[in-house]
Scaffold this motif. Structure first.
Motif, PDB file in Angstrom:
ATOM      1  N   GLY A 273      27.279  27.138  44.913  1.00 30.95           N
ATOM      2  CA  GLY A 273      26.833  26.952  46.280  1.00 30.95           C
ATOM      3  C   GLY A 273      27.217  25.585  46.776  1.00 30.95           C
ATOM      4  N   GLY A 274      27.059  25.366  48.095  1.00 27.47           N
ATOM      5  CA  GLY A 274      27.341  24.069  48.670  1.00 27.47           C
ATOM      6  C   GLY A 274      28.813  23.721  48.626  1.00 27.47           C
ATOM      7  N   GLU A 275      29.098  22.459  48.318  1.00 30.18           N
ATOM      8  CA  GLU A 275      30.475  21.968  48.306  1.00 30.18           C
ATOM      9  C   GLU A 275      31.307  22.577  47.177  1.00 30.18           C
ATOM     10  N   ARG A 276      30.654  23.134  46.183  1.00 25.72           N
ATOM     11  CA  ARG A 276      31.410  23.677  45.040  1.00 25.72           C
ATOM     12  C   ARG A 276      32.108  24.993  45.389  1.00 25.72           C
ATOM     13  N   THR A 277      31.801  25.558  46.554  1.00 27.01           N
ATOM     14  CA  THR A 277      32.476  26.791  46.960  1.00 27.01           C
ATOM     15  C   THR A 277      33.811  26.523  47.649  1.00 27.01           C
ATOM     16  N   ALA A 278      34.212  25.265  47.754  1.00 24.61           N
ATOM     17  CA  ALA A 278      35.457  24.924  48.443  1.00 24.61           C
ATOM     18  C   ALA A 278      36.652  24.936  47.496  1.00 24.61           C
ATOM     19  N   TYR A 279      36.601  25.713  46.434  1.00 20.86           N
ATOM     20  CA  TYR A 279      37.711  25.783  45.490  1.00 20.86           C
ATOM     21  C   TYR A 279      38.872  26.554  46.113  1.00 20.86           C
ATOM     22  N   THR A 280      40.022  26.428  45.496  1.00 23.98           N
ATOM     23  CA  THR A 280      41.209  27.144  45.956  1.00 23.98           C
ATOM     24  C   THR A 280      41.537  28.271  44.998  1.00 23.98           C
ATOM     25  N   LEU A 281      42.061  29.341  45.545  1.00 30.21           N
ATOM     26  CA  LEU A 281      42.496  30.495  44.761  1.00 30.21           C
ATOM     27  C   LEU A 281      44.017  30.530  44.700  1.00 30.21           C
ATOM     28  N   PRO A 282      44.587  31.175  43.703  1.00 26.23           N
ATOM     29  CA  PRO A 282      46.058  31.300  43.646  1.00 26.23           C
ATOM     30  C   PRO A 282      46.593  32.042  44.868  1.00 26.23           C
ATOM     31  N   ASP A 283      47.870  31.837  45.155  1.00 26.18           N
ATOM     32  CA  ASP A 283      48.490  32.468  46.320  1.00 26.18           C
ATOM     33  C   ASP A 283      48.700  33.958  46.138  1.00 26.18           C
ATOM     34  N   ARG A 284      48.807  34.406  44.894  1.00 29.56           N
ATOM     35  CA  ARG A 284      49.105  35.816  44.654  1.00 29.56           C
ATOM     36  C   ARG A 284      48.485  36.260  43.341  1.00 29.56           C
ATOM     37  N   LEU A 285      48.394  37.552  43.165  1.00 28.14           N
ATOM     38  CA  LEU A 285      47.861  38.124  41.932  1.00 28.14           C
ATOM     39  C   LEU A 285      48.857  37.952  40.792  1.00 28.14           C
ATOM     40  N   PRO A 286      48.392  38.042  39.548  1.00 24.59           N
ATOM     41  CA  PRO A 286      49.327  37.938  38.418  1.00 24.59           C
ATOM     42  C   PRO A 286      50.338  39.083  38.434  1.00 24.59           C
ATOM     43  N   PRO A 287      51.513  38.869  37.871  1.00 27.76           N
ATOM     44  CA  PRO A 287      52.502  39.961  37.810  1.00 27.76           C
ATOM     45  C   PRO A 287      52.031  41.081  36.898  1.00 27.76           C
ATOM     46  N   LEU A 288      52.608  42.238  37.124  1.00 28.82           N
ATOM     47  CA  LEU A 288      52.256  43.388  36.297  1.00 28.82           C
ATOM     48  C   LEU A 288      52.794  43.202  34.879  1.00 28.82           C
ATOM     49  N   PRO A 289      52.120  43.786  33.888  1.00 30.40           N
ATOM     50  CA  PRO A 289      52.677  43.752  32.526  1.00 30.40           C
ATOM     51  C   PRO A 289      53.986  44.521  32.468  1.00 30.40           C
ATOM     52  N   LYS A 290      54.829  44.119  31.545  1.00 34.07           N
ATOM     53  CA  LYS A 290      56.157  44.736  31.465  1.00 34.07           C
ATOM     54  C   LYS A 290      56.090  46.189  31.032  1.00 34.07           C
TER      55      LYS A 290
END
Length: 499
Positions: A273-290
């Motif tokens: 909660g509070g200021e700790r919710t200002a995190y950043t997320l990656p731009d995209r999902l991980p690639p699919l497994p081969k």
């Protein structure tokens, strides 16, 4: 189990044939005295060995879930401290991946603290069940004229003492079931956190592409407005472009709300909660497994490794033991043995005092209740527990098949978008740009292809999201539990609380 069973009775000798058992060399009643003493000693050993877990069950819980792929090698913590807060801050300082999200949830989430508190309650019940029953002291004072009578009685619950080893063993079995249920709660939190992270990243990625689609629609609407003012376009053509812009704006608004809701769901699971919710997320999902992993017989894996199946089996064993005790104590379920001392005082001219010593035995007389109802209830509870074991087993096998098929379907769809749909759409865009540069295609055709590309890319993101959600579901179904399994266990726990 009585630890004294099978020990030699040192010093106990049988009288020789034909001898008088009343002679000084004969020890009458030795065996009958040693056996209750052994039972009392066994109960004392059990009571002495029972103690609360110093770490609140953290080590036992970690042993159950530590190697699970959903845990990402993280450790659940009973209560946050300064060291854990520093670790969380360090994880939040970087783009938050799925593994880091799980680690934060296991350190900060109130659901972990609730699971540990429930486990601690079970541990307290286990210790209480293995504790010796307290003796009861009774005191009375009666007067009649110059006479006074003082009665003192110390009594013990003999049945409770004799059944203490079984009570301790049963409570231990129930505590093992509680450990498995707490482990399921922790795994469910890890799975929910991974799902929330996948949805948050996917919706954030969708917002980016839908904003590009809206920008393209705005450009088309502005160009159509200018051409209509110049008399080169009809009102119908201009209205169509305005309609496309309005639809793109509505889709973007829905996507932004979905991104906000999914991020807040992730915040709740992380316990932030509070200021700790200002995190950043990656731009995209991980690639699919081969390639898809070979899991073998998923039904066998689920029946062997799922925690709800193991918990139902442990609980059924405990209920079976309770059935045996109920049948053994159905007629006589209470007996108290006490040591009494009665003192009488005469305060008259001739003062005197008389003391009586003896024992008191309290035993219920089975005139009306012969234990038929208790036996019937215990048998019904056992049948109910056995049915739940079968039900959880059928549920586990069915959900394993369903999750495995869903995983394969989601993987095939996501791969088709990755390997076929998106490359073809990219090639179409490149050809359209070439045609536009060569004045073989109009700007409207170029804008139309751009909007179509944005929608296809968004569909590819959703396919990738669905695969990672299916991957979490498969891992949980094979090694942890499921919403159906947790519901069954909670119902069993509620039924056990009334036993």
């Amino acid at each position: 189990m009585n630890p004294f069973v099978g020990w030699p009775l040192a010093g106990i000798r049988r009288p020789a044939p034909g001898s008088d058992p009343r002679t000084p060399g004969a020890r009458t009643g030795g065996i009958s005295f040693i056996r209750p003493a052994a039972a009392l000693a066994a109960a004392a050993v059990l009571a002495g060995c029972a103690s609360l877990s110093p770490d609140g069950g953290s080590a036992d819980l970690q042993a159950l879930v530590g190697a699970n792929p959903l845990m990402a090698g993280a450790t659940a913590q009973r209560t946050p401290d300064e060291a854990s807060r520093q670790r969380v801050d360090a994880l939040l300082a970087k783009p938050l991946d799925a593994e880091a999200a799980v680690r934060i949830a296991l350190l900060e989430s109130p659901r972990v603290q609730d699971a540990f508190a429930t486990l601690q309650l079970s541990d307290a019940d286990r210790v209480q069940a293995a504790s010796l029953p307290n003796p009861v002291f009774a005191f009375s004072r009666l007067t009649e004229g110059s006479e006074r009578e003082i009665d003192r009685l110390v009594s013990f619950n003999v049945v409770g003492l004799l059944t203490l080893p079984w009570q301790a063993r049963w409570a231990g079995q129930r505590h093992e079931s509680a450990k498995l249920q707490a482990a399921q709660s922790v795994l469910a939190l890890a799975a929910d956190t991974r799902r929330a992270w996948v949805r948050a990243v996917a919706t954030q990625q969708s917002v980016v592409y839908l904003r590009d689609a809206k920008d393209a629609a705005e450009a088309g609407a502005e160009l159509a407005h200018r051409m209509a003012q110049a008399g080169n376009w009809s009102a119908l053509q201009r209205t169509r472009e305005q309609l496309l812009l309005a639809d793109a704006a509505a889709q973007l608004a829905r996507a932004e709300q979905a991104a906000l809701a999914s991020r807040e769901q992730l915040n709740r699971l992380l316990g932030l909660g509070g200021e700790r919710t200002a995190y950043t997320l990656p731009d995209r999902l991980p690639p699919l497994p081969k390639a898809a992993p070979e899991l073998g017989d998923v039904q066998a894996l689920a029946l062997r490794d799922r925690l709800d199946v193991r918990s139902a089996q442990v609980r059924n064993t405990a209920v079976a033991g309770s059935l045996g005790l109920t049948r053994a104590t159905s007629v006589v379920d209470a007996m108290e043995l006490g040591v009494a001392r009665n003192s009488k005082f005469d305060d008259g001219p001739e003062r005197s005092r008389r003391t009586q010593r003896g024992f008191e035995l309290a035993l219920p007389i089975p005139l009306f209740d012969w234990g038929q109802a208790r036996n019937g209830r215990a048998e019904a509870l056992y049948l109910q527990s056995a049915a739940r074991v079968r039900d959880v087993g059928v549920l586990a096998a069915s959900e394993a098949r369903e999750a495995w098929q869903g995983w394969n379907t989601a993987y095939a769809i996501a791969r088709r978008y990755r390997d076929e749909v998106l490359p073809l759409r990219k090639k179409v865009n490149e050809e359209m740009v070439l045609r536009y540069n060569g004045m073989l295609a109009s700007v409207w055709e170029l804008l139309g292809e751009t909007r179509a590309s944005m929608l296809v890319v968004n569909a590819g993101i959703e396919a990738q999201r669905d695969f990672w959600l299916a991957d979490v579901d498969l891992q949980l179904v094979l090694t942890g539990s499921s919403p159906g399994g947790m519901t069954a266990l909670q119902a069993a726990a509620a039924g056990g609380a009334t036993e």
